[in-house]
Design a protein around this motif. Structure first.
Motif, mmCIF file in Angstrom:
data_model
loop_
_atom_site.group_PDB
_atom_site.id
_atom_site.type_symbol
_atom_site.label_atom_id
_atom_site.label_comp_id
_atom_site.label_asym_id
_atom_site.label_seq_id
_atom_site.Cartn_x
_atom_site.Cartn_y
_atom_site.Cartn_z
ATOM 1 N N VAL A 101 0.802 -1.226 0.000
ATOM 2 C CA VAL A 101 0.000 0.000 0.000
ATOM 3 C C VAL A 101 0.838 1.281 0.000
ATOM 4 O O VAL A 101 0.292 2.366 -0.256
ATOM 5 C CB VAL A 101 -0.972 0.026 1.204
ATOM 6 N N VAL A 102 2.135 1.187 0.263
ATOM 7 C CA VAL A 102 2.945 2.403 0.314
ATOM 8 C C VAL A 102 4.038 2.449 -0.742
ATOM 9 O O VAL A 102 4.538 3.537 -1.060
ATOM 10 C CB VAL A 102 3.586 2.596 1.718
ATOM 11 N N LEU A 103 4.411 1.320 -1.301
ATOM 12 C CA LEU A 103 5.526 1.285 -2.250
ATOM 13 C C LEU A 103 4.991 1.291 -3.681
ATOM 14 O O LEU A 103 4.752 0.239 -4.295
ATOM 15 C CB LEU A 103 6.387 0.035 -2.004
ATOM 16 N N PHE A 104 4.745 2.476 -4.222
ATOM 17 C CA PHE A 104 4.246 2.670 -5.582
ATOM 18 C C PHE A 104 3.038 1.768 -5.880
ATOM 19 O O PHE A 104 3.079 0.945 -6.808
ATOM 20 C CB PHE A 104 5.354 2.419 -6.607
ATOM 21 N N PRO A 105 1.957 1.928 -5.128
ATOM 22 C CA PRO A 105 0.779 1.073 -5.352
ATOM 23 C C PRO A 105 0.138 1.271 -6.727
ATOM 24 O O PRO A 105 -0.554 0.374 -7.219
ATOM 25 C CB PRO A 105 -0.180 1.491 -4.226
ATOM 26 N N ASP A 106 0.369 2.440 -7.355
ATOM 27 C CA ASP A 106 -0.209 2.690 -8.668
ATOM 28 C C ASP A 106 0.602 2.084 -9.809
ATOM 29 O O ASP A 106 0.169 2.108 -10.966
ATOM 30 C CB ASP A 106 -0.339 4.210 -8.893
ATOM 31 N N ASN A 107 1.751 1.571 -9.497
ATOM 32 C CA ASN A 107 2.608 0.944 -10.507
ATOM 33 C C ASN A 107 3.105 -0.385 -9.938
ATOM 34 O O ASN A 107 4.267 -0.517 -9.533
ATOM 35 C CB ASN A 107 3.777 1.861 -10.861
ATOM 36 N N PRO A 108 2.224 -1.393 -9.891
ATOM 37 C CA PRO A 108 2.543 -2.632 -9.164
ATOM 38 C C PRO A 108 3.814 -3.321 -9.635
ATOM 39 O O PRO A 108 4.636 -3.726 -8.810
ATOM 40 C CB PRO A 108 1.309 -3.518 -9.404
ATOM 41 N N CYS A 109 3.958 -3.497 -10.943
ATOM 42 C CA CYS A 109 5.120 -4.242 -11.423
ATOM 43 C C CYS A 109 6.432 -3.548 -11.058
ATOM 44 O O CYS A 109 7.410 -4.205 -10.680
ATOM 45 C CB CYS A 109 5.030 -4.455 -12.934
ATOM 46 N N PHE A 110 6.455 -2.214 -11.140
ATOM 47 C CA PHE A 110 7.645 -1.477 -10.707
ATOM 48 C C PHE A 110 7.870 -1.664 -9.209
ATOM 49 O O PHE A 110 9.008 -1.828 -8.753
ATOM 50 C CB PHE A 110 7.501 0.009 -11.031
ATOM 51 N N SER A 111 6.786 -1.655 -8.446
ATOM 52 C CA SER A 111 6.875 -1.862 -7.001
ATOM 53 C C SER A 111 7.487 -3.225 -6.680
ATOM 54 O O SER A 111 8.321 -3.347 -5.781
ATOM 55 C CB SER A 111 5.482 -1.756 -6.378
ATOM 56 N N TYR A 112 7.088 -4.241 -7.446
ATOM 57 C CA TYR A 112 7.607 -5.585 -7.194
ATOM 58 C C TYR A 112 9.099 -5.675 -7.527
ATOM 59 O O TYR A 112 9.878 -6.258 -6.766
ATOM 60 C CB TYR A 112 6.822 -6.615 -8.008
ATOM 61 N N TRP A 113 9.486 -5.099 -8.648
ATOM 62 C CA TRP A 113 10.899 -5.121 -9.008
ATOM 63 C C TRP A 113 11.726 -4.327 -8.006
ATOM 64 O O TRP A 113 12.876 -4.694 -7.699
ATOM 65 C CB TRP A 113 11.108 -4.563 -10.417
#
Length: 381
Positions: free
Chosen positions: A226-238
């Motif tokens: 919910v805090v680590l770039f939630p609008d860009n999930p794939c970037f958040s995962y990488w």
């Protein structure tokens, strides 16, 4: 004779110098290979197995989300409890089979590690999801942060912070001479006969301690969602992959001075508590890196491994993850580290508690101890 000796020495000296290598060179290459195998092969494979098994339970169990969570718990928890309760007859059976056939012992260990890994995933899934359903306010940044803090406080009180680090911090190979051993929180696993103390210790170790660990993982994982770039999930995962492996790489170097400092803090009760605080603080950082790795790798699989065919993706993840681990003789790591049981913080005063597990080398002393323990155990009447 002196002339001959001198001549021989001179004749071998250039060749020795030509092929000489610094003593640390081989050790460094060995350590780099060890870290790479664990980080690049074993950890993604274990993660793949957990993702596939988790999603298979989601796809296959009947009922709504709450019912499936309870069913997951009902599948996994009894299996783990039985593994703890029946560890003594299983260890004796394993010893007999090992005495007759090492291949048979290895096959039995592989089956056991698969069953335990499946049960571990199932129990974790229940412990992970049920608080979300019964405490909806936990599904928020503040709720996830509180869940993380409470989970960490619980494992500190229980002295089970060591349980919070899975792959790549903890791995285990398949050739353990005593694979059915389940260490318990209060050490009543040393008793050969069932007793109420033994049964309660099994339940406490495999359920309560596990529940606390899961809450730390679930809280931190949800908080990152919910805090680590939630609008860009794939970037958040990488990004989680990068953070996690960055922490793991740093810990690979820092673990040795931390271990040396921890080893110095032994003797008095005051020094024990200082050592415990040092190890818990260090392991909090390392375990947070492990959670980042798992969140990132797991979710990257979600992005790229047949995202439109969830059931096929789950079966593929489950099978490939297990196959890779068994092919590299790390099937015991499928339970996210190596079997089940409790490692108690502060019990080791030699600094080894903060060291990452090694895949390419095992502890000779520990292996010898376990072999002797299995071979010399008297049968129970």
């Amino acid at each position: 004779m002196m002339m001959t000796t001198t001549s021989d020495s001179r004749s071998t000296m250039p060749n020795d110098q030509e092929h000489a290598r610094p003593p640390w060179s081989s050790a460094v290459r060995h350590k780099i290979s060890d870290v790479l195998v664990i980080a690049v092969v074993i950890t993604p494979a274990v993660n793949l197995f957990w993702r596939g098994t988790w999603n298979l339970l989601e796809e296959s169990l009947p009922g709504d989300e709450v019912a499936r969570a309870w069913l997951s718990l009902a599948i996994g928890s009894p299996v783990l409890a039985l593994a703890g309760l029946l560890q003594h007859p299983l260890r004796r059976l394993g010893g007999r089979i090992r005495g007759k056939s090492m291949v048979g012992h290895h096959v039995l260990g592989m089956v056991y590690s698969y069953v335990i890994a499946f049960a571990s995933v199932s129990q974790w899934r229940g412990f992970w999801n049920l608080p979300d359903y019964y405490i909806p306010r936990m599904v928020s940044p503040l709720g996830y942060a509180l869940r993380t803090i409470l989970g960490f406080v619980a494992v500190v009180i229980l002295r089970t912070v060591l349980l919070g680090g899975g792959c790549p911090r903890s791995v285990s190979v398949d050739f353990d001479p005593d694979p059915f051993r389940v260490d318990l929180r209060f050490h009543t696993n040393k008793a050969e006969r069932l007793s109420w103390q033994f049964v309660l210790d099994v339940m406490f170790s495999l359920w309560v301690c596990d529940f606390a660990t899961v809450q730390f993982w679930a809280g931190l994982w949800g908080f990152l969602d919910v805090v680590l770039f939630p609008d860009n999930p794939c970037f958040s995962y990488w990004l989680s992959v990068g953070i996690g492996y960055g922490v793991h790489l740093l810990a690979t170097f820092v673990q040795y001075p931390v271990s040396a400092l921890s080893k110095q803090l032994k003797g008095t009760e005051q020094e024990f508590w200082k050592r415990l605080a040092l190890e818990d603080a260090y392991l909090l950082i390392v375990n947070s890196g492990v959670v980042n790795i798992w969140r990132g790798v797991w979710s990257v699989y979600d992005c790229y491994v047949l995202p439109e065919q969830t059931k096929l993706s789950a079966w593929l993840s489950h099978g490939v993850g297990a196959a890779v681990c068994y092919l590299v003789f790390a099937g015991r790591s499928l339970s996210n580290g190596g079997g089940i049981g409790v490692s108690i913080d502060g019990e080791s005063d030699d600094g080894t508690a903060v060291l990452n597990s090694s895949y390419l080398e095992d502890s000779p002393n520990e292996t010898t101890r376990r072999v002797a323990e299995v071979d010399t155990r008297a049968p129970i009447n």
